[in-house]
Design a protein around this motif. Structure first.
Motif, PDB file in Angstrom:
ATOM      1  N   ASP A   1       1.112  -1.353  -0.068  1.00  0.00           N
ATOM      2  CA  ASP A   1      -0.100   0.048  -0.027  1.00  0.00           C
ATOM      3  C   ASP A   1       1.077   0.913  -0.001  1.00  0.00           C
ATOM      4  N   ALA A   2       2.284   1.351   0.342  1.00  0.00           N
ATOM      5  CA  ALA A   2       3.062   2.274   0.216  1.00  0.00           C
ATOM      6  C   ALA A   2       3.825   2.615  -0.895  1.00  0.00           C
ATOM      7  N   TRP A   3       3.429   1.798  -1.620  1.00  0.00           N
ATOM      8  CA  TRP A   3       4.507   1.676  -3.308  1.00  0.00           C
ATOM      9  C   TRP A   3       3.860   2.329  -4.197  1.00  0.00           C
ATOM     10  N   SER A   4       3.905   3.220  -4.508  1.00  0.00           N
ATOM     11  CA  SER A   4       3.223   3.934  -6.162  1.00  0.00           C
ATOM     12  C   SER A   4       4.661   4.373  -7.047  1.00  0.00           C
ATOM     13  N   LEU A   5       3.999   4.405  -8.213  1.00  0.00           N
ATOM     14  CA  LEU A   5       4.933   4.320  -9.922  1.00  0.00           C
ATOM     15  C   LEU A   5       4.321   5.553 -10.387  1.00  0.00           C
ATOM     16  N   THR A   6       4.959   6.307 -10.820  1.00  0.00           N
ATOM     17  CA  THR A   6       4.314   7.425 -12.016  1.00  0.00           C
ATOM     18  C   THR A   6       5.403   7.464 -12.913  1.00  0.00           C
ATOM     19  N   MET A   7       4.773   7.418 -13.788  1.00  0.00           N
ATOM     20  CA  MET A   7       5.850   7.166 -15.114  1.00  0.00           C
ATOM     21  C   MET A   7       4.928   7.850 -16.303  1.00  0.00           C
ATOM     22  N   THR A   8       6.454   8.523 -17.076  1.00  0.00           N
ATOM     23  CA  THR A   8       5.770   9.569 -17.716  1.00  0.00           C
ATOM     24  C   THR A   8       6.350  10.219 -19.357  1.00  0.00           C
ATOM     25  N   ASP A   9       6.227  10.016 -20.257  1.00  0.00           N
ATOM     26  CA  ASP A   9       6.688  10.786 -21.935  1.00  0.00           C
ATOM     27  C   ASP A   9       7.715   8.834 -21.834  1.00  0.00           C
ATOM     28  N   SER A  10       7.350   8.211 -21.151  1.00  0.00           N
ATOM     29  CA  SER A  10       7.946   6.803 -21.688  1.00  0.00           C
ATOM     30  C   SER A  10       7.494   5.384 -22.458  1.00  0.00           C
ATOM     31  N   GLU A  11       8.173   4.321 -22.919  1.00  0.00           N
ATOM     32  CA  GLU A  11       7.420   3.450 -23.634  1.00  0.00           C
ATOM     33  C   GLU A  11       8.215   2.070 -22.821  1.00  0.00           C
ATOM     34  N   VAL A  12       7.299   1.112 -23.013  1.00  0.00           N
ATOM     35  CA  VAL A  12       7.366   0.140 -21.975  1.00  0.00           C
ATOM     36  C   VAL A  12       7.204  -1.439 -23.136  1.00  0.00           C
ATOM     37  N   ASP A  13       8.079  -2.183 -23.769  1.00  0.00           N
ATOM     38  CA  ASP A  13       7.900  -3.110 -24.354  1.00  0.00           C
ATOM     39  C   ASP A  13       8.541  -4.293 -23.673  1.00  0.00           C
ATOM     40  N   ILE A  14       8.277  -5.162 -23.963  1.00  0.00           N
ATOM     41  CA  ILE A  14       8.716  -7.010 -23.701  1.00  0.00           C
ATOM     42  C   ILE A  14       8.128  -7.879 -24.513  1.00  0.00           C
ATOM     43  N   GLY A  15       7.768  -7.829 -25.908  1.00  0.00           N
ATOM     44  CA  GLY A  15       8.010  -9.026 -26.928  1.00  0.00           C
ATOM     45  C   GLY A  15       6.709  -9.562 -26.141  1.00  0.00           C
ATOM     46  N   VAL A  16       6.972 -10.919 -26.783  1.00  0.00           N
ATOM     47  CA  VAL A  16       6.060 -11.991 -26.821  1.00  0.00           C
ATOM     48  C   VAL A  16       6.416 -13.126 -25.135  1.00  0.00           C
ATOM     49  N   ARG A  17       5.716 -12.466 -24.535  1.00  0.00           N
ATOM     50  CA  ARG A  17       5.870 -13.262 -23.050  1.00  0.00           C
ATOM     51  C   ARG A  17       4.585 -12.817 -22.466  1.00  0.00           C
ATOM     52  N   GLN A  18       4.324 -14.132 -21.629  1.00  0.00           N
ATOM     53  CA  GLN A  18       3.034 -14.503 -21.072  1.00  0.00           C
ATOM     54  C   GLN A  18       2.788 -14.031 -19.884  1.00  0.00           C
ATOM     55  N   ILE A  19       2.636 -12.285 -19.659  1.00  0.00           N
ATOM     56  CA  ILE A  19       2.517 -11.897 -18.792  1.00  0.00           C
ATOM     57  C   ILE A  19       1.532 -10.398 -19.057  1.00  0.00           C
ATOM     58  N   GLN A  20       1.915  -9.592 -18.007  1.00  0.00           N
ATOM     59  CA  GLN A  20       1.501  -8.417 -18.581  1.00  0.00           C
ATOM     60  C   GLN A  20       2.391  -7.140 -18.341  1.00  0.00           C
ATOM     61  N   ALA A  21       2.598  -6.411 -19.639  1.00  0.00           N
ATOM     62  CA  ALA A  21       3.788  -5.413 -19.924  1.00  0.00           C
ATOM     63  C   ALA A  21       4.062  -4.205 -18.111  1.00  0.00           C
ATOM     64  N   ILE A  22       2.486  -3.670 -17.379  1.00  0.00           N
ATOM     65  CA  ILE A  22       3.292  -2.770 -16.528  1.00  0.00           C
ATOM     66  C   ILE A  22       1.740  -3.618 -15.646  1.00  0.00           C
ATOM     67  N   CYS A  23       2.420  -4.211 -14.370  1.00  0.00           N
ATOM     68  CA  CYS A  23       0.952  -4.317 -13.488  1.00  0.00           C
ATOM     69  C   CYS A  23       1.581  -3.887 -11.983  1.00  0.00           C
ATOM     70  N   CYS A  24       0.761  -3.909 -11.215  1.00  0.00           N
ATOM     71  CA  CYS A  24      -0.164  -4.716 -10.699  1.00  0.00           C
ATOM     72  C   CYS A  24      -1.049  -3.532  -9.949  1.00  0.00           C
ATOM     73  N   GLY A  25      -0.855  -2.546  -9.681  1.00  0.00           N
ATOM     74  CA  GLY A  25      -1.392  -1.726  -9.173  1.00  0.00           C
ATOM     75  C   GLY A  25      -0.523   0.002  -8.943  1.00  0.00           C
ATOM     76  N   ASN A  26      -1.153   0.631  -8.262  1.00  0.00           N
ATOM     77  CA  ASN A  26      -0.617   1.860  -7.035  1.00  0.00           C
ATOM     78  C   ASN A  26       0.153   3.032  -8.308  1.00  0.00           C
ATOM     79  N   LEU A  27      -0.718   2.779  -9.785  1.00  0.00           N
ATOM     80  CA  LEU A  27       0.270   3.321 -10.974  1.00  0.00           C
ATOM     81  C   LEU A  27      -0.254   4.958 -11.311  1.00  0.00           C
TER      82      LEU A  27
END
Length: 596
Positions: A388-414
């Motif tokens: 509950d104390a963790w958090s992420l702010t992401m701006t003007d950025s790219e996330v590329d994970i290719g072919v993987r069985q998982i979410q690119a950005i996860c899982c909350g406090n975003l």
């Protein structure tokens, strides 16, 4: 979930009938068509080649008519042949709609004796349903029509015959099942996959259509064949090309007739209300949208039509939706290689203008990523103690994970702003223990999936929320994003569930705001959004979910998804709002599912 045909054991069906009745009220005519026999096969796994034998020896001079269907829109027919050496041609070329494909082929003047028909595809085709019929008294092709729909009875649309005495042969594919022939038609086969062929004879030129009783998505094609033993001029086989087929408004497309069989007249429809009778017309598209183009080519031997669904894509240069030019790392940014830890435990960490080549695990508060490219997953696991104390702010950025069985950005406090997220099963996910997720002006797209797997893909996923336990008014806010599940269905029919998926597997979907987003069409997904209800879940009804002023792309079938734009949303549930949601092409309202 992607659309699927019933999983059946392989089946081969054969029937023999020796009479074909005329439409009531019509006179008999010489050399009237007569149905001889039918056979079918429905293999339960993807096939590159499918064969079916006729049960009885065939009669010299008769005609074979084939209905070839399959439940994907990527495979194509490579060849049609049989063991007797007969020559086949397309009466109606492959038509694609409702997540399925079907074509009607025929061979006249067939050889006598035993015969096995084989259809070969350019790649494994899903749930092939091959129906082969023998007729006597048929001399050649006259005209054809095709149509598709998301639900209800199949309806081919109208075909105008040019020959007084015709056999009308209709074939339907269903994502559910056909159960009976249409008025005036005789059912010849309904396969174990619920697909049908039916016929009738007519003795006057006119406009005719074919319907059949059906539940589920459907294709229906109608081919008119000339009666009699003589030959005559073969009907043409319609085909065309165009260039360019994508661009911004106004887009001028030069179309080129590529039909064979020496047509003498042409009838074009361009999908936006425009038409032409020129052989090689040009047409200007003034409005953004995705357009299907049709050509009917005609000569003395008859007509043939071809429709290319979603053939032209036109975008607006001023649309302003998030995409490649206004999300991700700003142009001109100089990136350096990130050398910090891949598991971040220090509060107030900032990653600025860097290339990150690892999965980032966030276990700290107030982490900021800006103007950076991350070649790996970003994971803030809200199931962990202290999350509950963790958090992420992401701006003007790219996330590329290719072919993987998982979410690119996860899982909350975003908090995501102008982020380009792609690859993996889902671009971004917010789980049920998240305190808050805010995604604005971002581009969620480009899922990655190999063949031979059955993954469930999406643009955004929530499997429930904390409801009143979230911080702020909303647990999740998606505002002015472009959200797409744009991966095609694979050979195992794994693929897209929806663009925005509120699927309450682990908690009630509550306090979610989805406003001013652009939902991208894909006929290989089921619905463009799932709205928070799920009857099979312990948390079946969502509440306080607000869909406001979202824009739905229609796509080639006019429905955004394979079945429709939205499902599992109830605008009568407490706090739920559905307002201002419209279709992109004409601004008309998109209603919630119970008001379709």
């Amino acid at each position: 979930m992607p659309r699927r045909k019933p999983l059946l054991a392989a089946a081969t069906i054969a029937a023999t009938v020796t009479a074909l009745g005329l439409v009531p009220g019509t006179a008999a005519f010489a050399d009237a068509p007569a149905f001889v026999q039918v056979a079918g096969v429905t293999p339960p796994t993807p096939q590159s080649s499918v064969s079916v034998p006729f049960a009885d020896d065939e009669t010299a001079g008769n005609t074979n008519i084939l209905a070839i269907g399959w439940t994907d829109t990527t495979a194509s027919i490579a060849s049609v042949s049989d063991s007797a050496g007969n020559t086949y041609q397309a009466a109606i070329a492959t038509y694609r709609g409702a997540g399925m494909s079907q074509a009607i082929y025929y061979a006249t003047g067939i050889a006598a004796g035993a015969d096995t028909v084989t259809v070969t595809f350019d790649q494994p085709a899903s749930y092939v349903d091959l129906r082969v019929s023998e007729y006597s008294g048929v001399s050649g092709f006259d005209a054809g029509a095709s149509d598709s729909g998301a639900t209800g009875d199949g309806d081919s649309g109208t075909v105008a015959t040019t020959n007084a005495d015709d056999l009308l042969f209709a074939a339907g594919m269903s994502g559910g099942a056909y159960s009976a022939a249409g008025t005036g038609y005789t059912s010849r086969i309904i396969t174990g996959n619920g697909d049908i062929t039916q016929d009738r004879a007519v003795a006057a030129t006119g406009s005719y259509s074919a319907t059949a009783t059906n539940v589920g998505p459907w294709i229906m094609q109608l081919a008119a064949f000339k009666a009699g033993g003589g030959g005559g001029t073969p009907a043409p086989v319609a085909d065309f090309g165009g260039t360019p087929t994508s661009g911004t408004t106004p887009l001028n497309v030069q179309f080129t007739d590529a039909s064979t069989g020496a047509p003498t007249s042409w009838a074009w429809t361009f999908g936006d209300g425009g038409t032409s009778t020129a052989q090689n017309p040009s047409h200007t598209y003034a409005a953004a949208g995705t357009y299907s183009v049709s050509l009917t080519a005609t000569n003395a031997g008859g007509s043939d039509s071809v429709t290319k669904s979603g053939y032209v894509t036109v975008s607006s240069p001023t649309a302003g939706w998030p995409g490649p030019t206004n999300t991700g790392v700003p142009a001109g940014t100089t990136l350096t290689t990130y050398t910090g830890p891949c598991t971040i435990t220090a509060d107030d960490t900032v990653i600025d203008s860097q290339t990150v080549n690892c999965d980032l695990i966030i276990r700290a508060s107030n982490v900021t990523i800006t103007k950076s490219k991350v070649n790996g997953v970003i994971w803030l696991d809200v199931d962990n103690p202290g999350a509950d104390a963790w958090s992420l702010t992401m701006t003007d950025s790219e996330v590329d994970i290719g072919v993987r069985q998982i979410q690119a950005i996860c899982c909350g406090n975003l908090t995501l702003l102008r982020v380009n997220a792609h690859g993996g099963e889902t671009a971004t996910a917010c789980e049920e223990k998240s305190l808050h997720c805010s995604i604005t002006d971002s581009w969620l797209h480009g899922q990655g999936m190999p063949e031979d797997v059955d993954w469930h893909l999406g643009g955004f996923l929530s499997d429930g929320t904390r409801g009143a336990g979230c911080t702020g008014t909303w647990c999740i806010e998606l505002v002015h994003n472009t959200v797409a599940c744009d991966h095609p269905m694979n050979n195992l029919q794994g693929g897209c569930t929806g663009d925005i998926n509120l699927i309450p597997n682990f908690a009630t979907a509550s306090r979610v705001r989805i406003a001013n987003n652009y939902l991208v069409a894909n006929t290989d997904l089921a619905f463009c959004t799932y709205g928070g209800d799920k009857t099979t879940s312990p948390f079946p009804k969502g509440d306080h979910i607000s869909y406001e002023n979202n824009v739905f792309q229609r796509g080639s079938n006019g429905l955004c998804g394979g079945y429709g734009p939205v499902t599992d949303f109830d605008d009568t549930s407490p706090g739920n709002v559905w307002t201002g949601n419209v279709w992109e092409d004409d601004g008309s309202p998109v209603p919630p599912p119970q008001h379709w």
